[in-house]
Write a protein that holds these residues in place. Structure first.
Motif, PDB file in Angstrom:
ATOM      1  N   MET A 103       0.836  -1.198   0.000  1.00  0.00           N
ATOM      2  CA  MET A 103       0.000   0.000   0.000  1.00  0.00           C
ATOM      3  C   MET A 103       0.873   1.250   0.000  1.00  0.00           C
ATOM      4  O   MET A 103       1.992   1.233   0.501  1.00  0.00           O
ATOM      5  CB  MET A 103      -0.929   0.017   1.216  1.00  0.00           C
ATOM      6  CG  MET A 103      -2.019  -1.042   1.201  1.00  0.00           C
ATOM      7  SD  MET A 103      -3.090  -0.971  -0.248  1.00  0.00           S
ATOM      8  CE  MET A 103      -3.803   0.673  -0.068  1.00  0.00           C
ATOM      9  N   GLY A 104       0.323   2.334  -0.539  1.00  0.00           N
ATOM     10  CA  GLY A 104       1.042   3.593  -0.579  1.00  0.00           C
ATOM     11  C   GLY A 104       1.397   3.989  -2.003  1.00  0.00           C
ATOM     12  O   GLY A 104       1.269   3.200  -2.949  1.00  0.00           O
ATOM     13  N   THR A 105       1.862   5.228  -2.147  1.00  0.00           N
ATOM     14  CA  THR A 105       2.148   5.771  -3.473  1.00  0.00           C
ATOM     15  C   THR A 105       3.176   4.942  -4.234  1.00  0.00           C
ATOM     16  O   THR A 105       3.021   4.672  -5.429  1.00  0.00           O
ATOM     17  CB  THR A 105       2.649   7.222  -3.348  1.00  0.00           C
ATOM     18  OG1 THR A 105       1.668   8.005  -2.681  1.00  0.00           O
ATOM     19  CG2 THR A 105       2.923   7.821  -4.728  1.00  0.00           C
ATOM     20  N   MET A 106       4.230   4.471  -3.537  1.00  0.00           N
ATOM     21  CA  MET A 106       5.297   3.755  -4.230  1.00  0.00           C
ATOM     22  C   MET A 106       4.855   2.388  -4.741  1.00  0.00           C
ATOM     23  O   MET A 106       5.512   1.786  -5.582  1.00  0.00           O
ATOM     24  CB  MET A 106       6.512   3.600  -3.314  1.00  0.00           C
ATOM     25  CG  MET A 106       6.281   2.759  -2.088  1.00  0.00           C
ATOM     26  SD  MET A 106       7.746   2.683  -1.049  1.00  0.00           S
ATOM     27  CE  MET A 106       8.818   1.677  -2.067  1.00  0.00           C
ATOM     28  N   HIS A 107       3.694   1.913  -4.226  1.00  0.00           N
ATOM     29  CA  HIS A 107       3.193   0.621  -4.679  1.00  0.00           C
ATOM     30  C   HIS A 107       1.917   0.760  -5.507  1.00  0.00           C
ATOM     31  O   HIS A 107       1.252  -0.247  -5.780  1.00  0.00           O
ATOM     32  CB  HIS A 107       2.894  -0.288  -3.482  1.00  0.00           C
ATOM     33  CG  HIS A 107       4.090  -0.571  -2.640  1.00  0.00           C
ATOM     34  ND1 HIS A 107       5.219  -1.202  -3.135  1.00  0.00           N
ATOM     35  CD2 HIS A 107       4.350  -0.298  -1.330  1.00  0.00           C
ATOM     36  CE1 HIS A 107       6.121  -1.322  -2.169  1.00  0.00           C
ATOM     37  NE2 HIS A 107       5.612  -0.769  -1.068  1.00  0.00           N
ATOM     38  N   ASP A 108       1.589   1.979  -5.874  1.00  0.00           N
ATOM     39  CA  ASP A 108       0.351   2.198  -6.614  1.00  0.00           C
ATOM     40  C   ASP A 108       0.488   1.635  -8.024  1.00  0.00           C
ATOM     41  O   ASP A 108       1.325   2.086  -8.803  1.00  0.00           O
ATOM     42  CB  ASP A 108       0.049   3.700  -6.664  1.00  0.00           C
ATOM     43  CG  ASP A 108      -1.331   3.982  -7.250  1.00  0.00           C
ATOM     44  OD1 ASP A 108      -2.063   3.009  -7.523  1.00  0.00           O
ATOM     45  OD2 ASP A 108      -1.667   5.173  -7.419  1.00  0.00           O
ATOM     46  N   VAL A 109      -0.360   0.665  -8.324  1.00  0.00           N
ATOM     47  CA  VAL A 109      -0.308   0.049  -9.656  1.00  0.00           C
ATOM     48  C   VAL A 109      -1.628   0.248 -10.382  1.00  0.00           C
ATOM     49  O   VAL A 109      -2.013  -0.544 -11.240  1.00  0.00           O
ATOM     50  CB  VAL A 109       0.002  -1.466  -9.565  1.00  0.00           C
ATOM     51  CG1 VAL A 109       1.396  -1.682  -9.036  1.00  0.00           C
ATOM     52  CG2 VAL A 109      -1.033  -2.173  -8.704  1.00  0.00           C
ATOM     53  N   THR A 110      -2.318   1.320 -10.033  1.00  0.00           N
ATOM     54  CA  THR A 110      -3.636   1.563 -10.621  1.00  0.00           C
ATOM     55  C   THR A 110      -3.574   1.639 -12.140  1.00  0.00           C
ATOM     56  O   THR A 110      -4.384   1.040 -12.850  1.00  0.00           O
ATOM     57  CB  THR A 110      -4.217   2.881 -10.077  1.00  0.00           C
ATOM     58  OG1 THR A 110      -4.287   2.797  -8.665  1.00  0.00           O
ATOM     59  CG2 THR A 110      -5.615   3.105 -10.637  1.00  0.00           C
ATOM     60  N   ASP A 111      -2.562   2.367 -12.644  1.00  0.00           N
ATOM     61  CA  ASP A 111      -2.450   2.524 -14.096  1.00  0.00           C
ATOM     62  C   ASP A 111      -1.677   1.376 -14.729  1.00  0.00           C
ATOM     63  O   ASP A 111      -2.161   0.697 -15.628  1.00  0.00           O
ATOM     64  CB  ASP A 111      -1.770   3.852 -14.429  1.00  0.00           C
ATOM     65  CG  ASP A 111      -2.618   5.028 -13.967  1.00  0.00           C
ATOM     66  OD1 ASP A 111      -3.856   4.906 -13.994  1.00  0.00           O
ATOM     67  OD2 ASP A 111      -2.030   6.049 -13.581  1.00  0.00           O
ATOM     68  N   THR A 112      -0.446   1.161 -14.246  1.00  0.00           N
ATOM     69  CA  THR A 112       0.394   0.123 -14.839  1.00  0.00           C
ATOM     70  C   THR A 112      -0.210  -1.255 -14.642  1.00  0.00           C
ATOM     71  O   THR A 112      -0.181  -2.091 -15.533  1.00  0.00           O
ATOM     72  CB  THR A 112       1.803   0.168 -14.220  1.00  0.00           C
ATOM     73  OG1 THR A 112       1.686  -0.012 -12.807  1.00  0.00           O
ATOM     74  CG2 THR A 112       2.459   1.506 -14.506  1.00  0.00           C
ATOM     75  N   GLY A 113      -0.775  -1.457 -13.441  1.00  0.00           N
ATOM     76  CA  GLY A 113      -1.377  -2.758 -13.170  1.00  0.00           C
ATOM     77  C   GLY A 113      -2.546  -3.019 -14.082  1.00  0.00           C
ATOM     78  O   GLY A 113      -2.755  -4.139 -14.534  1.00  0.00           O
ATOM     79  N   SER A 114      -3.299  -1.986 -14.371  1.00  0.00           N
ATOM     80  CA  SER A 114      -4.441  -2.141 -15.255  1.00  0.00           C
ATOM     81  C   SER A 114      -3.982  -2.530 -16.657  1.00  0.00           C
ATOM     82  O   SER A 114      -4.574  -3.390 -17.310  1.00  0.00           O
ATOM     83  CB  SER A 114      -5.237  -0.830 -15.304  1.00  0.00           C
ATOM     84  OG  SER A 114      -6.331  -0.943 -16.183  1.00  0.00           O
ATOM     85  N   ASP A 115      -2.902  -1.899 -17.114  1.00  0.00           N
ATOM     86  CA  ASP A 115      -2.372  -2.227 -18.426  1.00  0.00           C
ATOM     87  C   ASP A 115      -1.871  -3.666 -18.483  1.00  0.00           C
ATOM     88  O   ASP A 115      -2.070  -4.384 -19.474  1.00  0.00           O
ATOM     89  CB  ASP A 115      -1.221  -1.280 -18.790  1.00  0.00           C
ATOM     90  CG  ASP A 115      -1.719   0.149 -18.985  1.00  0.00           C
ATOM     91  OD1 ASP A 115      -2.930   0.312 -19.257  1.00  0.00           O
ATOM     92  OD2 ASP A 115      -0.908   1.083 -18.857  1.00  0.00           O
ATOM     93  N   ILE A 116      -1.230  -4.093 -17.383  1.00  0.00           N
ATOM     94  CA  ILE A 116      -0.697  -5.455 -17.332  1.00  0.00           C
ATOM     95  C   ILE A 116      -1.818  -6.477 -17.412  1.00  0.00           C
ATOM     96  O   ILE A 116      -1.750  -7.460 -18.152  1.00  0.00           O
ATOM     97  CB  ILE A 116       0.136  -5.670 -16.049  1.00  0.00           C
ATOM     98  CG1 ILE A 116       1.435  -4.865 -16.143  1.00  0.00           C
ATOM     99  CG2 ILE A 116       0.440  -7.140 -15.830  1.00  0.00           C
ATOM    100  CD1 ILE A 116       2.221  -4.836 -14.858  1.00  0.00           C
ATOM    101  N   LEU A 117      -2.887  -6.224 -16.634  1.00  0.00           N
ATOM    102  CA  LEU A 117      -4.014  -7.151 -16.638  1.00  0.00           C
ATOM    103  C   LEU A 117      -4.670  -7.209 -18.004  1.00  0.00           C
ATOM    104  O   LEU A 117      -5.075  -8.280 -18.479  1.00  0.00           O
ATOM    105  CB  LEU A 117      -5.030  -6.738 -15.577  1.00  0.00           C
ATOM    106  CG  LEU A 117      -4.581  -6.927 -14.117  1.00  0.00           C
ATOM    107  CD1 LEU A 117      -5.663  -6.397 -13.173  1.00  0.00           C
ATOM    108  CD2 LEU A 117      -4.284  -8.381 -13.813  1.00  0.00           C
TER     109      LEU A 117
END
Length: 237
Positions: free
Chosen positions: A28-42
């Motif tokens: 959790m936290g800004t350094m672990h935010d994968v909202t954008d990149t994680g979405s692209d990966i999925l």
């Protein structure tokens, strides 16, 4: 309201008293935010699976696992926050009463105009100061008193005894039975230029109506006006 709501909600819910998940700072936290990149990966993973490709890397799996942990954390936090907010909403009325009490404690004593003072207990010698069933009454000045419910009692707070020195005198409330509350509410919400007749108050006994009105008048909270011949058929005190 929020601190009190949090205390009340946590007292009745063990989940709100539980600690944060172990190692939650690792995802959790800004350094672990994968909202954008994680979405692209999925999206890429889903596209690859449709094409029959199985090219999921170790980093892809890590990002997906982190995203799942973040979603679970946020869902649990949302549920707990909603519980506290629900408790806070139920405390809005009492919270407003506390603010009103604080305002009454902070303010200067009310300055009555000569016309307002003429109908209060300050002019008892001329008016007689006795409440009858057909006596007209109203709040002496808008905003000088407040009705709250505390410990199953109807309590009237007012600023009449306030000093010009800040908080020199504590509030001196008047306590009544809870079934007196409807009559008290009618008295405190009737302001100039309106009057209400004592016998029209919401209460079962005319004697109680007179005693409640008399107590508030004697304290200086109510103004009174006797337009008709006093109805002496019922006496109190």
């Amino acid at each position: 309201i929020i601190p009190e709501a949090l205390y009340a909600a946590s007292a009745s819910s063990t989940s709100l008293r539980a600690g944060l998940p172990r190692n939650f700072l690792s995802y959790m936290g800004t350094m672990h935010d994968v909202t954008d990149t994680g979405s692209d990966i999925l999206k890429n993973l889903e596209a690859n699976k449709k094409d029959g490709e199985e090219s999921e890397t170790k980093e892809d799996r890590r990002q997906k696992r982190m995203r799942d942990q973040q979603e679970a954390f946020k869902a649990e936090a949302k549920k707990k926050i909603a519980r506290v907010c629900k408790e806070a909403v139920s405390m809005i009325t009492s919270g407003c009463d506390q603010i009103a009490k604080r305002f009454l404690s902070d303010r200067l004593p009310p300055a009555l105009t000569p016309n307002e003072a003429a109908f209060t207990s300050d002019n008892r010698a001329e008016s007689g100061g006795k409440i009858f069933p057909n006596t007209l009454v109203r709040l002496a000045k808008p905003g000088l008193a407040r009705l709250v419910i505390e410990d199953d009692k109807a309590v009237i707070y007012h600023s009449l005894d306030n000093s010009r020195v800040y908080h020199e005198q504590p509030l001196s409330p008047l306590e009544f039975e809870i079934d007196d509350a409807p009559a008290l509410e009618m008295l405190l919400t009737t302001t100039e230029p309106h009057w209400i007749c004592v016998q029209d108050l919401i209460h079962g006994d005319i004697e109680d109506k007179m005693e409640i009105s008399q107590a508030l008048y004697d304290e200086g909270i109510l103004a009174m006006f006797q337009s008709d011949i006093p109805d002496r058929s019922i006496q109190t005190g």
